[in-house]
Design an enzyme around this catalytic site. Structure first.
Site, PDB file in Angstrom:
ATOM      1  N   TYR A  74      -7.240   2.079   5.621  1.00  0.00           N
ATOM      2  CA  TYR A  74      -6.460   1.223   5.932  1.00  0.00           C
ATOM      3  C   TYR A  74      -6.756   0.007   6.861  1.00  0.00           C
ATOM      4  O   TYR A  74      -5.382  -1.217   6.430  1.00  0.00           O
ATOM      5  CB  TYR A  74      -4.839   1.429   4.760  1.00  0.00           C
ATOM      6  CG  TYR A  74      -4.263   2.959   6.112  1.00  0.00           C
ATOM      7  CD1 TYR A  74      -4.292   1.718   7.797  1.00  0.00           C
ATOM      8  CD2 TYR A  74      -4.128   3.418   5.634  1.00  0.00           C
ATOM      9  CE1 TYR A  74      -3.647   2.918   8.225  1.00  0.00           C
ATOM     10  CE2 TYR A  74      -3.790   5.068   6.748  1.00  0.00           C
ATOM     11  CZ  TYR A  74      -3.220   4.330   8.642  1.00  0.00           C
ATOM     12  OH  TYR A  74      -2.659   4.940   9.280  1.00  0.00           O
ATOM     13  N   LYS A  84      10.588   3.466   3.577  1.00  0.00           N
ATOM     14  CA  LYS A  84      10.349   5.075   3.882  1.00  0.00           C
ATOM     15  C   LYS A  84      11.128   5.347   2.683  1.00  0.00           C
ATOM     16  O   LYS A  84      12.601   5.156   2.789  1.00  0.00           O
ATOM     17  CB  LYS A  84      11.006   5.860   5.404  1.00  0.00           C
ATOM     18  CG  LYS A  84       9.693   5.190   6.543  1.00  0.00           C
ATOM     19  CD  LYS A  84       8.916   6.314   6.864  1.00  0.00           C
ATOM     20  CE  LYS A  84       8.824   6.982   6.747  1.00  0.00           C
ATOM     21  NZ  LYS A  84       8.835   7.574   8.722  1.00  0.00           N
ATOM     22  N   GLU A  93       0.793  -0.767   0.012  1.00  0.00           N
ATOM     23  CA  GLU A  93      -0.017  -0.019   0.273  1.00  0.00           C
ATOM     24  C   GLU A  93       0.736   0.879   0.059  1.00  0.00           C
ATOM     25  O   GLU A  93       1.709   1.270  -0.089  1.00  0.00           O
ATOM     26  CB  GLU A  93      -1.172   0.115   1.412  1.00  0.00           C
ATOM     27  CG  GLU A  93      -2.097  -1.168   1.616  1.00  0.00           C
ATOM     28  CD  GLU A  93      -2.474  -0.770   2.946  1.00  0.00           C
ATOM     29  OE1 GLU A  93      -2.450  -0.410   3.688  1.00  0.00           O
ATOM     30  OE2 GLU A  93      -3.272  -2.576   2.947  1.00  0.00           O
ATOM     31  N   CYS A 144      26.694  44.010  -7.854  1.00  0.00           N
ATOM     32  CA  CYS A 144      28.010  44.367  -7.916  1.00  0.00           C
ATOM     33  C   CYS A 144      28.290  45.386  -9.543  1.00  0.00           C
ATOM     34  O   CYS A 144      28.492  43.333 -10.171  1.00  0.00           O
ATOM     35  CB  CYS A 144      28.553  43.242  -7.596  1.00  0.00           C
ATOM     36  SG  CYS A 144      30.506  44.205  -7.252  1.00  0.00           S
ATOM     37  N   CYS A 193      35.361  43.066 -10.424  1.00  0.00           N
ATOM     38  CA  CYS A 193      35.387  42.136  -9.469  1.00  0.00           C
ATOM     39  C   CYS A 193      35.598  40.882  -9.639  1.00  0.00           C
ATOM     40  O   CYS A 193      35.111  39.703 -10.818  1.00  0.00           O
ATOM     41  CB  CYS A 193      33.728  42.571  -8.798  1.00  0.00           C
ATOM     42  SG  CYS A 193      33.566  41.569  -7.470  1.00  0.00           S
ATOM     43  N   ASP A 214       0.979  10.523   3.661  1.00  0.00           N
ATOM     44  CA  ASP A 214       1.605  10.947   4.977  1.00  0.00           C
ATOM     45  C   ASP A 214       0.427  12.211   5.466  1.00  0.00           C
ATOM     46  O   ASP A 214       0.101  13.188   4.882  1.00  0.00           O
ATOM     47  CB  ASP A 214       2.676  11.790   3.539  1.00  0.00           C
ATOM     48  CG  ASP A 214       3.726  12.762   4.706  1.00  0.00           C
ATOM     49  OD1 ASP A 214       3.306  12.418   6.082  1.00  0.00           O
ATOM     50  OD2 ASP A 214       4.473  13.317   4.323  1.00  0.00           O
ATOM     51  N   CYS A 251      29.741  44.605  -2.076  1.00  0.00           N
ATOM     52  CA  CYS A 251      30.353  42.990  -2.684  1.00  0.00           C
ATOM     53  C   CYS A 251      31.178  42.800  -1.836  1.00  0.00           C
ATOM     54  O   CYS A 251      31.891  43.049  -1.665  1.00  0.00           O
ATOM     55  CB  CYS A 251      30.273  43.705  -3.777  1.00  0.00           C
ATOM     56  SG  CYS A 251      31.561  41.945  -4.703  1.00  0.00           S
ATOM     57  N   LYS A 294       1.937   4.207   1.399  1.00  0.00           N
ATOM     58  CA  LYS A 294       2.139   5.085   2.767  1.00  0.00           C
ATOM     59  C   LYS A 294       1.060   6.578   2.644  1.00  0.00           C
ATOM     60  O   LYS A 294       3.080   7.362   2.485  1.00  0.00           O
ATOM     61  CB  LYS A 294       3.033   5.091   3.499  1.00  0.00           C
ATOM     62  CG  LYS A 294       3.788   5.205   4.510  1.00  0.00           C
ATOM     63  CD  LYS A 294       4.892   5.200   5.602  1.00  0.00           C
ATOM     64  CE  LYS A 294       5.084   5.529   7.501  1.00  0.00           C
ATOM     65  NZ  LYS A 294       4.275   6.721   7.447  1.00  0.00           N
ATOM     66  N   CYS A 346      34.735  42.874  -3.558  1.00  0.00           N
ATOM     67  CA  CYS A 346      35.332  43.837  -3.943  1.00  0.00           C
ATOM     68  C   CYS A 346      35.417  45.411  -3.060  1.00  0.00           C
ATOM     69  O   CYS A 346      35.546  45.770  -3.155  1.00  0.00           O
ATOM     70  CB  CYS A 346      35.217  44.142  -5.363  1.00  0.00           C
ATOM     71  SG  CYS A 346      33.444  45.257  -5.622  1.00  0.00           S
TER      72      CYS A 346
HETATM   73  S1  IVH Z   1      -1.012   0.535   8.704  1.00  0.00           S
HETATM   74  C1  IVH Z   1      -1.202  -1.605  12.426  1.00  0.00           C
HETATM   75  N1  IVH Z   1      -0.793   1.785   6.577  1.00  0.00           N
HETATM   76  O1  IVH Z   1       2.000   5.478   8.753  1.00  0.00           O
HETATM   77  C2  IVH Z   1      -1.153  -1.135  11.301  1.00  0.00           C
HETATM   78  N2  IVH Z   1      -0.524   2.964   8.214  1.00  0.00           N
HETATM   79  O2  IVH Z   1       4.661   4.980  10.265  1.00  0.00           O
HETATM   80  C3  IVH Z   1      -0.875   0.384  11.297  1.00  0.00           C
HETATM   81  N3  IVH Z   1       0.116   5.434   7.645  1.00  0.00           N
HETATM   82  O3  IVH Z   1       0.427   5.530  12.190  1.00  0.00           O
HETATM   83  C4  IVH Z   1      -0.846   1.136  10.290  1.00  0.00           C
HETATM   84  N4  IVH Z   1      -0.303   5.110   5.497  1.00  0.00           N
HETATM   85  O4  IVH Z   1      -0.346   7.042  10.059  1.00  0.00           O
HETATM   86  C5  IVH Z   1      -0.599   1.797   7.622  1.00  0.00           C
HETATM   87  N5  IVH Z   1      -1.705   2.281   3.699  1.00  0.00           N
HETATM   88  C6  IVH Z   1      -1.674   2.750   5.332  1.00  0.00           C
HETATM   89  C7  IVH Z   1      -1.322   3.199   5.866  1.00  0.00           C
HETATM   90  C8  IVH Z   1      -0.495   3.183   7.269  1.00  0.00           C
HETATM   91  C9  IVH Z   1      -0.022   5.623   6.413  1.00  0.00           C
HETATM   92  C10 IVH Z   1       0.646   6.314   8.599  1.00  0.00           C
HETATM   93  C11 IVH Z   1       0.398   5.685  10.146  1.00  0.00           C
HETATM   94  C12 IVH Z   1       1.179   5.281  10.485  1.00  0.00           C
HETATM   95  C13 IVH Z   1       2.029   4.935  10.426  1.00  0.00           C
HETATM   96  C14 IVH Z   1       2.982   4.353  10.380  1.00  0.00           C
END
Ligand code: IVH
Length: 662
Positions: A218, A306, A109, A418, A423, A113, A400, A111, A403
């Site tokens: 998720y 990450k 999945e 300048c 220079c 932000d 400057c 992640k 110079c």
């Molecule tokens: S699963 C036990 N899935 O990332 C499962 N987390 O660094 C827990 N996050 O605290 C989380 N996208 O806030 C999961 N597709 C995703 C996510 C996700 C973002 C965040 C979430 C978690 C943090 C961990």
């Protein structure tokens, strides 16, 4: 009667919201939607006792709380362990394999932000939204969560359930909010994640309602209780209840498919409308998940890869000034060294006085550093909460730094210059520019070497490069140089004498003459001799050359020192004529902006670029709303996706060749 109509309206509006926000397939027009909404608001105002907790009118906000109540998470909201590179991903995979997991299927999945949220429903109605807090105790943010458009207020089934996901702000919403704040002179929000977190930390839900927040769901902590045995099915189930589940999920089998997903999204992440900071990998089989269990902080069956951070915080130790080739004096940040995307960074640009003032950056601040366009890092914003009072206001220098001449600020420009032609700093920068890739393209004559040669007294102006061979013996004595290296360098310098005129014109560093203008001048005048004699009006006659450039070119060639320099270069044997073809205007290319992505098989990228320019087009690096055409070769990158997203015309290599031929 009123009650029945209220229920009817809620059903219509909820369905419309689901179609609009989750399915992305609206069936009501905006006017119809507004009419139903207004009718509902009026009915609720007239019959307050009939207002339901899941009424979509709560989306507009208005509920104000006095303080955030604490919420205990019965099942702790855990975080994820992190991995940072391929070998750590493989180690995670192997560790699980060694635990005897039989079916190595994983759900990959994105992640997201943002910030995590827990949503609780009773009999299908949203009753609570809570932040993660420390994982055990969070804060009740129900009033704000109810305003988030794709959080269902009522599920498609009347069940009790708690799900978890991420609240985030799209890049577009973030940018438009900041544009508005900028217009109103308000402090800018740092990034979409902080903006989302700040929005749900408001007591007045009108603010969150105005912030266009969104969610992706998720996680279902007790999926087994619903008779579900794989994570993939969990996602399907949550989708069927009406939650917004990210569409870019993938069930993969084996380490290769897993790494493939990661590579794909590492490349494509920029094309997403929201920010992601990594990839989450989850073991699909929930019975196996349960067998593996948790550490005190993390599930053992999942991890987060990450991405290398694109932004880091560090201390702005000092602000120093440097002088460029054109005399422009720029403030630069001296930083406490930090690692960012694989390199150690101790300097970053601060652009100019206006930029520093508008961001409120002070010397001594903790600042965020980002790689702008991934090359030169830039100071983005100060972290005001980390000030201790010792920070100093920024003061732009008026002399400057090299110079000591007084600087001038030109007209509307935000920059200081300048204007002393003698220079030293300007001279070195001018020499570096002359040998650079787009100018004379002299291999082995990089910035540091040019600076050393200048400081050692070997070169004062560009003509001295062509006399360096007279100092061969001395040069060979220098640290780090041998006969071979000097031999190659002198050969490269000698070869550069044959360059076509446009490279030399660009290399001279005439103000406002970039490489495209240099090409125009070279192809129009054909020789240095005619260019030198060109009058202001003759210059102005050339398409795309305006008064500013014409004046600058005319001025350059009236300066005696410059005339003498050209004479010396001619005597040294530099080519003074245009070798290339004239710009052959081709309607398919003229005035269009092209971006190339992927590998072309019949032409190198540089040749494709030259060809496009020859036909009257321009080539840029990134796809924006201004891009006219994206030319796509094999294995295209995220630029291709972006082109599709923005609806920009795409040409295959064959289309490109056909258009040239036309
Ligand atoms: S699963 C036990 N899935 O990332 C499962 N987390 O660094 C827990 N996050 O605290 C989380 N996208 O806030 C999961 N597709 C995703 C996510 C996700 C973002 C965040 C979430 C978690 C943090 C961990």
């Amino acid at each position: 009667m009123a009650e029945r109509r209220i229920n009817e309206l809620i059903e219509i509006i909820n369905k419309a919201n689901y179609e609009y926000y989750t399915l992305d397939n609206p069936t009501l027009t905006d006017q119809e939607y507004d009419r139903y909404m207004q009718e509902l608001i009026k009915l609720e105002e007239a019959n307050p006792e009939l207002k339901r907790a899941d009424s979509p009118t709560v989306r507009v906000g208005g509920e104000v709380i006095k303080e955030f109540n604490k919420v205990t998470h019965e099942i702790p909201m855990l975080s994820l362990s992190n991995v940072f590179n391929e070998s750590e991903i493989i180690a995670f995979y192997e560790r699980i394999r060694k635990e005897g997991v039989k079916t190595p299927k994983y759900v990959c999945e994105l992640k997201i932000d943002g910030l995590s949220v827990s949503l609780t429903y009773k009999k299908g109605v949203l009753v609570r939204g809570a932040t993660r807090g420390d994982g055990i105790t969070g804060e009740d943010i129900t009033h704000n969560v109810r305003t988030i458009k794709n959080v269902p207020l009522h599920l498609n089934k009347d069940i009790d359930i708690e799900v978890r996901g991420e609240i985030y702000m799209s890049k577009d919403s973030f940018n438009s909010i900041n544009e508005e704040r900028n217009r109103e002179g308000k402090e800018l929000l740092a990034n979409p994640r902080n903006a989302a977190a700040g929005s749900v930390r408001q007591l007045d839900s009108k603010i969150a309602a105005s912030r266009n927040l969104e969610t992706f769901i998720y996680h279902l902590p007790n999926a087994i209780d619903y008779g579900i045995h794989t994570h993939y099915e969990t996602l399907e189930f949550m989708k069927s209840l009406g939650f917004n589940v990210n569409p870019n999920i993938k069930l993969v089998c084996g380490i290769n498919e897993l790494l493939e997903y990661i590579n794909e999204w590492t490349k494509k992440r920029e094309s997403l409308p929201y920010e992601i900071d990594g990839i989450v990998i989850k073991l699909n089989d929930i019975d196996e998940q349960q067998r593996l269990g948790f550490t005190s902080k993390y599930p053992k069956w999942a991890t987060a890869y990450k991405f290398p951070a694109t932004e880091v915080l560090t201390k702005l130790k000092d602000i120093i000034f440097t002088v460029g080739r054109t005399g422009q004096v720029t403030p630069n940040a001296v930083l406490e060294p930090v690692r960012l995307m694989g390199s150690l960074i101790s300097r970053a640009t601060l652009h100019n006085e206006d930029y520093i003032k508008s961001k409120g950056i002070k010397k001594g601040d903790i600042v965020a550093i980002r790689k702008a366009g991934d090359v030169i890092p830039r100071v983005e914003y100060p972290v005001e909460s980390r000030r201790d009072g010792s920070e100093e206001e920024f003061i732009m220098t008026n002399t400057c730094p090299i110079c000591g001449s007084k600087l001038i600020r030109k007209g509307e420009e935000a920059s200081y210059y300048c204007i002393n032609d003698h220079c030293d700093a300007k001279k070195i920068e001018g020499l570096i520019h002359f040998s650079s890739r787009d100018a004379m393209n002299i291999d082995g004559l990089g910035e540091e070497i040019v600076e050393d040669f200048y400081n050692l007294g070997f070169v004062h102006d560009i003509s001295d490069f062509y006399n360096l061979y007279l100092h061969k013996e001395e040069l060979m004595e220098l640290e780090g140089f041998g006969e071979k290296k000097i031999g190659n360098l002198l050969e490269a310098i000698d070869n550069s004498k044959n360059n076509s005129l446009e490279r030399l014109i660009y290399g001279l560093g005439i103000r406002y003459v970039g490489n495209k203008t240099a090409k125009l001048l070279a192809s129009s005048f054909k020789s240095m001799e005619s260019l030198k004699k060109a009058t202001f009006d003759e210059l102005l006659d050339i398409k795309d050359i305006g008064e500013v450039i014409a004046k600058s070119v005319e001025q350059y060639f009236t300066d005696v020192k410059n005339k003498e320099l050209i004479e010396r270069l001619t005597e040294l044997g530099l080519n003074m004529s245009f070798n290339g073809k004239t710009i052959e205007e081709n309607i398919n290319f003229v005035d269009k902006i092209f971006v190339l992505t992927g590998t072309l098989s019949s032409i190198t990228r540089n040749d494709a670029k030259s060809k496009i320019e020859l036909l009257g087009g321009k080539v840029t690096e990134s796809v924006t709303g201004k891009t006219s055409v994206v030319i796509v070769g094999d294995n295209p990158g995220s630029k291709y996706d972006k082109a599709l997203k923005l609806g920009i015309p795409v040409w295959s290599e064959q289309d490109f060749l056909n258009n040239i031929a036309e």
